[in-house]
Design an enzyme around this catalytic site. Structure first.
Site, PDB file in Angstrom:
ATOM      1  N   LYS A 298      -3.074  91.886  32.175  1.00 23.85           N
ATOM      2  CA  LYS A 298      -3.580  90.684  32.139  1.00 23.85           C
ATOM      3  C   LYS A 298      -4.385  90.042  33.256  1.00 23.85           C
ATOM      4  O   LYS A 298      -5.190  89.387  33.446  1.00 23.85           O
ATOM      5  CB  LYS A 298      -2.660  89.724  31.334  1.00 23.85           C
ATOM      6  CG  LYS A 298      -2.440  89.961  29.907  1.00 23.85           C
ATOM      7  CD  LYS A 298      -1.556  88.692  29.347  1.00 23.85           C
ATOM      8  CE  LYS A 298      -1.414  89.159  27.705  1.00 23.85           C
ATOM      9  NZ  LYS A 298      -0.482  88.109  27.423  1.00 23.85           N
TER      10      LYS A 298
ATOM     11  N   LYS B 133      -5.576  98.906  22.137  1.00 18.33           N
ATOM     12  CA  LYS B 133      -4.819  98.095  21.107  1.00 18.33           C
ATOM     13  C   LYS B 133      -5.501  97.231  20.590  1.00 18.33           C
ATOM     14  O   LYS B 133      -6.616  96.487  21.088  1.00 18.33           O
ATOM     15  CB  LYS B 133      -3.816  97.580  22.245  1.00 18.33           C
ATOM     16  CG  LYS B 133      -2.610  96.663  21.396  1.00 18.33           C
ATOM     17  CD  LYS B 133      -1.535  96.288  22.280  1.00 18.33           C
ATOM     18  CE  LYS B 133      -1.930  95.087  22.863  1.00 18.33           C
ATOM     19  NZ  LYS B 133      -1.164  94.326  23.916  1.00 18.33           N
TER      20      LYS B 133
ATOM     21  N   LYS C 111      -6.036  90.095  20.361  1.00 16.59           N
ATOM     22  CA  LYS C 111      -6.770  88.752  20.231  1.00 16.59           C
ATOM     23  C   LYS C 111      -7.810  88.311  21.132  1.00 16.59           C
ATOM     24  O   LYS C 111      -8.650  87.723  20.728  1.00 16.59           O
ATOM     25  CB  LYS C 111      -5.556  87.451  20.413  1.00 16.59           C
ATOM     26  CG  LYS C 111      -4.491  87.666  19.448  1.00 16.59           C
ATOM     27  CD  LYS C 111      -3.475  86.261  20.054  1.00 16.59           C
ATOM     28  CE  LYS C 111      -2.359  86.456  19.137  1.00 16.59           C
ATOM     29  NZ  LYS C 111      -1.080  85.883  19.845  1.00 16.59           N
TER      30      LYS C 111
HETATM   31  P1  TYM Z   1       1.798  88.019  20.826  1.00 15.58           P
HETATM   32  O1  TYM Z   1       1.342  86.668  20.328  1.00 15.58           O
HETATM   33  O2  TYM Z   1       0.878  88.543  22.037  1.00 15.58           O
HETATM   34  O3  TYM Z   1       1.943  88.823  19.769  1.00 15.58           O
HETATM   35  C1  TYM Z   1       2.839  88.527  18.758  1.00 15.58           C
HETATM   36  C2  TYM Z   1       3.571  89.921  18.065  1.00 15.58           C
HETATM   37  O4  TYM Z   1       2.354  90.735  17.571  1.00 15.58           O
HETATM   38  C3  TYM Z   1       2.658  92.028  18.090  1.00 15.58           C
HETATM   39  N1  TYM Z   1       1.485  92.648  18.213  1.00 15.58           N
HETATM   40  C4  TYM Z   1       0.828  93.866  18.005  1.00 15.58           C
HETATM   41  N2  TYM Z   1       2.049  94.761  17.092  1.00 15.58           N
HETATM   42  C5  TYM Z   1       1.335  95.911  16.724  1.00 15.58           C
HETATM   43  N3  TYM Z   1      -0.174  96.287  16.938  1.00 15.58           N
HETATM   44  C6  TYM Z   1      -0.840  95.260  17.898  1.00 15.58           C
HETATM   45  N4  TYM Z   1      -2.130  95.728  18.137  1.00 15.58           N
HETATM   46  C7  TYM Z   1      -0.197  94.293  18.171  1.00 15.58           C
HETATM   47  N5  TYM Z   1      -0.892  93.122  18.873  1.00 15.58           N
HETATM   48  C8  TYM Z   1       0.460  92.110  19.150  1.00 15.58           C
HETATM   49  C9  TYM Z   1       3.469  91.680  19.498  1.00 15.58           C
HETATM   50  O5  TYM Z   1       3.899  92.925  20.162  1.00 15.58           O
HETATM   51  C10 TYM Z   1       4.119  90.664  19.323  1.00 15.58           C
HETATM   52  O6  TYM Z   1       5.433  90.926  18.659  1.00 15.58           O
HETATM   53  N6  TYM Z   1       5.236  88.001  24.300  1.00 15.58           N
HETATM   54  C11 TYM Z   1       5.281  87.889  22.729  1.00 15.58           C
HETATM   55  C12 TYM Z   1       5.616  86.332  22.479  1.00 15.58           C
HETATM   56  C13 TYM Z   1       6.716  86.071  22.657  1.00 15.58           C
HETATM   57  C14 TYM Z   1       8.095  86.708  21.981  1.00 15.58           C
HETATM   58  C15 TYM Z   1       9.288  85.860  22.973  1.00 15.58           C
HETATM   59  C16 TYM Z   1       8.502  87.629  21.479  1.00 15.58           C
HETATM   60  C17 TYM Z   1       7.187  85.070  23.466  1.00 15.58           C
HETATM   61  N7  TYM Z   1       8.636  84.982  23.686  1.00 15.58           N
HETATM   62  C18 TYM Z   1      10.507  86.240  22.589  1.00 15.58           C
HETATM   63  C19 TYM Z   1       9.909  88.067  21.063  1.00 15.58           C
HETATM   64  C20 TYM Z   1      10.840  87.346  21.639  1.00 15.58           C
HETATM   65  C21 TYM Z   1       3.751  88.326  22.380  1.00 15.58           C
HETATM   66  O7  TYM Z   1       3.289  89.348  22.911  1.00 15.58           O
HETATM   67  O8  TYM Z   1       3.255  87.550  21.728  1.00 15.58           O
END
Ligand code: TYM
Length: 350
Positions: free
Chosen positions: A118, A211, A214
């Site tokens: 990032k 991957k 967003k």
């Molecule tokens: P975020 O918003 O980036 O993603 C949310 C969830 O979606 C999953 N994800 C995917 N899974 C499969 N294929 C993909 N291409 C893909 N893109 C995203 C992510 O693995 C995530 O589960 N850091 C976290 C947010 C967070 C969190 C936490 C999660 C903040 N605090 C505590 C668990 C526990 C995140 O990536 O959000």
């Protein structure tokens, strides 16, 4: 305070919620409601770790926070039986992050691959928050002493860090933890990642080695949860593939990332394994499989999109859900913070 089996997970309100978020995370959130007490959080404090130009500023942040909430509910999360809230409403997340900042080691954070990705080449210009992102994530989970965390594959390293932080806190303060009545010496149970299903890493529709994300500049690289049926059909028909027919066995997908990805998506959406999907479509033309995938995607995603739209038309209702969830989350968070403060030795009002 006994340890109860509790699920916690979060999604960032940074726009463009997509099929990867749905299959990698939200589908599992819905499933776990049957067996666990669940807390699902819209992590707005995490969203602002990126430059304002990425998260879009105050109006966008509020809109995206409501949109993730709407997606949770439209997908089948019950905010009455479980807890749905936005992170910034519970002060414990930031407070526990500070304590954990003093437990986590710089060397641990320097290994985080997501920060490197990032921050890109201009690391000096990344926010301190982006660097500290995984510590806040550990605080999110451990504030509720959660035992299970459903996430996509890309969050595995962050979960390992959360376990390391929990273990180091438990070790550093072992005597104090015991003297405050935790006979097993654990204030924080090491949380277990739940990375399950055939779509833990959904890839871009334009490039099977990247991957689905967003922030990809090409909207054709992902299926958004708000896409209508025509857009979904167009994106899948345009999705990159190779000229070969689908293989009949999973091994045949190994050197073919795009085919592997589409079969994984089909499997996850239909609740079947990749092997089962290949038994049906193996040997056939890609175009037939793509038609079936369009139909499946539209059938599964259209009701979610229309329910999200309905919810988004009533922001007051969505906000009330978040406020009620935050009130209930705060009760658990407060209990953990009181214990953590006592254990560290901070004086507080009894
Ligand atoms: P975020 O918003 O980036 O993603 C949310 C969830 O979606 C999953 N994800 C995917 N899974 C499969 N294929 C993909 N291409 C893909 N893109 C995203 C992510 O693995 C995530 O589960 N850091 C976290 C947010 C967070 C969190 C936490 C999660 C903040 N605090 C505590 C668990 C526990 C995140 O990536 O959000």
């Amino acid at each position: 305070m006994a340890i109860v089996e509790r699920v916690f997970s979060g999604v960032q309100p940074t726009g463009n919620l997509h099929l990867g978020n749905y299959l990698g995370a939200i589908v599992n959130f819905v499933r776990l409601q049957e067996t666990h007490n669940c807390i699902y959080c819209v992590v707005d404090l995490h969203a602002i770790t990126q430059p304002v130009s990425v998260w879009g500023g105050p109006t966008e942040l509020a809109r995206n926070t409501r949109e993730v909430t709407a997606a949770f509910i439209a997908a089948g999360i019950d905010p009455n039986k479980h807890i749905v809230f936005n992170q910034s409403q519970v002060t414990g997340h930031a407070e526990l992050t500070w304590i954990f900042n003093c437990v986590a080691r710089i060397g641990w954070l320097n290994r985080m691959t997501q920060f490197k990705e990032k921050a890109g080449k201009d690391r000096e210009n990344a926010s301190v928050g982006l660097y500290d992102y995984p510590v806040l994530m550990a605080a999110d989970i451990l504030l509720y002493r959660a035992t299970h965390v459903p996430v996509g594959e890309d969050q595995k390293q962050h979960l390992e860090l959360a376990r390391d932080i929990a273990q180091k806190f438990n070790n550093d303060f072992a005597d104090s933890i015991r003297s405050h009545g935790f006979a097993d010496g654990l204030l924080f149970p090491p949380p277990e990642p739940l990375i399950t299903g055939p779509a833990t890493r959904v890839m871009s529709l334009r490039d099977g080695t990247k991957k689905m994300s967003k922030s990809d500049s090409s909207d054709n690289s992902r299926i958004n949860l708000t896409d209508d049926a025509d857009t979904i059909a167009q994106k899948i028909r345009k999705a990159k593939t190779d000229p070969e027919p689908l293989p009949s066995e999973e091994k045949g997908l190994e050197p073919r990332p795009e085919a592997d990805n589409l079969v994984g998506i089909y499997a996850a959406l239909s609740g079947r394994s990749k092997a089962e999907v290949l038994r049906e479509f193996g040997g056939g033309q890609f175009s037939n499989f793509k038609n079936a995938l369009v139909e499946l995607c539209v059938t599964k995603l259209s009701p979610i999109a229309s329910e999200m739209k309905r919810l988004m038309a009533d922001p007051g209702h969505v906000d009330a859900i978040l406020i009620d969830g935050a009130d209930r989350a705060s009760v658990i968070a407060h209990e953990t913070m009181q214990a953590a403060k006592d254990i560290v030795g901070f004086i507080r009002k009894p």
